[in-house]
Write a protein that holds these residues in place. Structure first.
Motif: not given
Length: 383
Positions: A345-374
């Protein structure tokens, strides 16, 4: 010329014409008429009241001014919000908390009348052009034929414990300790949500879903919005991101909204700390800081933490349901339907968006490890 006419002329010149020369002309008019100050303040309070009618709330107004203008404008809008508040109707505990959090508006002295008038007109230009937002307020109890907001409830012992656990998780420098503290916090959140659901189901007038807005601050807003969406989903809420205005609207029952606000804030603090450490290791290995590393780190953190949040919430809810005499499934299903209905009722129309700029392998690996730690689940991280 009357002071009211001075203000009218200044507004006609500056507020509906965005040219710099129009602003200078209008500021000169106001600077030359000290008697116009009171009328200028009164008009500002009217702008604030209009913003409330358009669906804005105190935290929203502070956030958009901080985002679009400068500290001097933030002080001005804070003073206007505080001045307008006594003339406003009661709007409930969440609104009152936002008013209490408005920064003090009596800071640095005016440099000169022209500079002050310029800042006021710049602020009013912004307030005049604010779009209408989806209203967050819902009706309260009936009293003498009119709607009144629900009464504030004291913070439960469960929420107080959750807050304390998350504060310790943010403060510790040991990932294992942060993991254990966050795990306990999520377990308490899930159990608290079940308790609230059962209480509401047996109440004479069951609760209805509410909504709140949570700021998504630059930089890396998209990854932060994804993290908030994951936290909301794990806690029986739904989130819709408004990229243009820098916030997400979260829909859910009040106890769940409180949990989302607490956990999202805590995970952001933990993610920022982990990212800083990971970057230090990268730099020690000869790599410079990069935007793509940080974006990828936060995106991976949000993805991994979201999966573990959902698993932890499901496990704690299943355990709580198995320990009681009441079948939780119909209760939780009816609440999910209510949340979805309010969202649509608040948002009768919404859309999805693609996550941009997440192509750094080292960043992805370290972020995954940090989420495991947290990790906020009750199981050890998968290796």
């Amino acid at each position: 010329m009357s002071t009211s006419r001075t203000v009218d002329r200044a507004f006609e010149t500056a507020l509906y014409d965005t040219a710099d020369h129009a602003l200078d002309t209008a500021a000169s008019l106001l600077a030359a008429d000290p008697g116009a100050d009171a009328e200028l303040d009164r008009r500002g309070e009217e702008f604030v009241a209009t913003a409330w009618r358009r669906g804005w709330q105190p935290a929203d107004l502070v956030r958009i001014v901080r985002r679009e203008l400068d500290d001097v404008h933030l002080r001005l809008v804070a003073r206007l919000i505080r001045a307008q508040a006594p003339h406003d109707r009661p709007r409930g505990p969440r609104w009152a908390a936002q008013l209490d959090a408005v920064p003090e508006g009596s800071a640095a002295p005016r440099a000169d009348r022209f500079s002050h008038a310029t800042a006021v007109l710049e602020l009013y230009r912004l307030l005049l052009r604010l779009p209408t937002l989806e209203p967050l307020e819902t009706g309260g109890a009936e009293e003498n034929g009119r709607r009144t907001p629900r009464e504030a409830r004291p913070e439960s012992r469960a929420l107080a414990r959750i807050r304390a656990l998350l504060a310790k998780a943010e403060a510790t420098g040991y990932p294992e300790e942060a993991e254990a503290l966050s795990a306990k916090a999520q377990e308490l959140m899930a159990r608290h949500s079940v308790d609230e659901a059962l209480l509401s189901a047996h109440a004479p007038a069951p609760d209805t879903p509410g909504a709140c807005r949570i700021g998504i601050e630059a930089p890396y807003e998209q990854a932060k919005a994804v993290l908030l969406d994951a936290v909301a989903d794990a806690n029986h809420c739904r989130a819709v991101w408004n990229e243009a205005l820098g916030f997400s609207t979260v829909v859910g029952f009040e106890s769940d909204l409180e949990a989302v606000e607490l956990l999202h804030t805590s995970l952001l603090v933990q993610a920022e700390a982990a990212m800083t450490k990971a970057e230090a290791v990268q730099r020690a290995g000869g790599r410079k800081r990069t935007k793509t590393f940080r974006q990828s780190f936060l995106a991976a953190y949000a993805h991994r933490a979201g999966a573990r949040l959902r698993a932890a919430a499901e496990a704690a809810t299943a355990e709580a349901g198995g320990a009681g005499d009441v079948d939780l499934l119909p209760v939780l299903a009816s609440r999910e339907v209510a949340v979805t209905d309010r969202l649509e009722r608040m948002f009768p129309e919404t859309t999805t968006t693609r996550l941009r700029g997440a192509g750094d392998a080292a960043g992805w690996t370290e972020g995954t490890r940090a989420a495991d730690d947290a990790e906020v689940g009750r199981r050890r991280p998968l290796r």
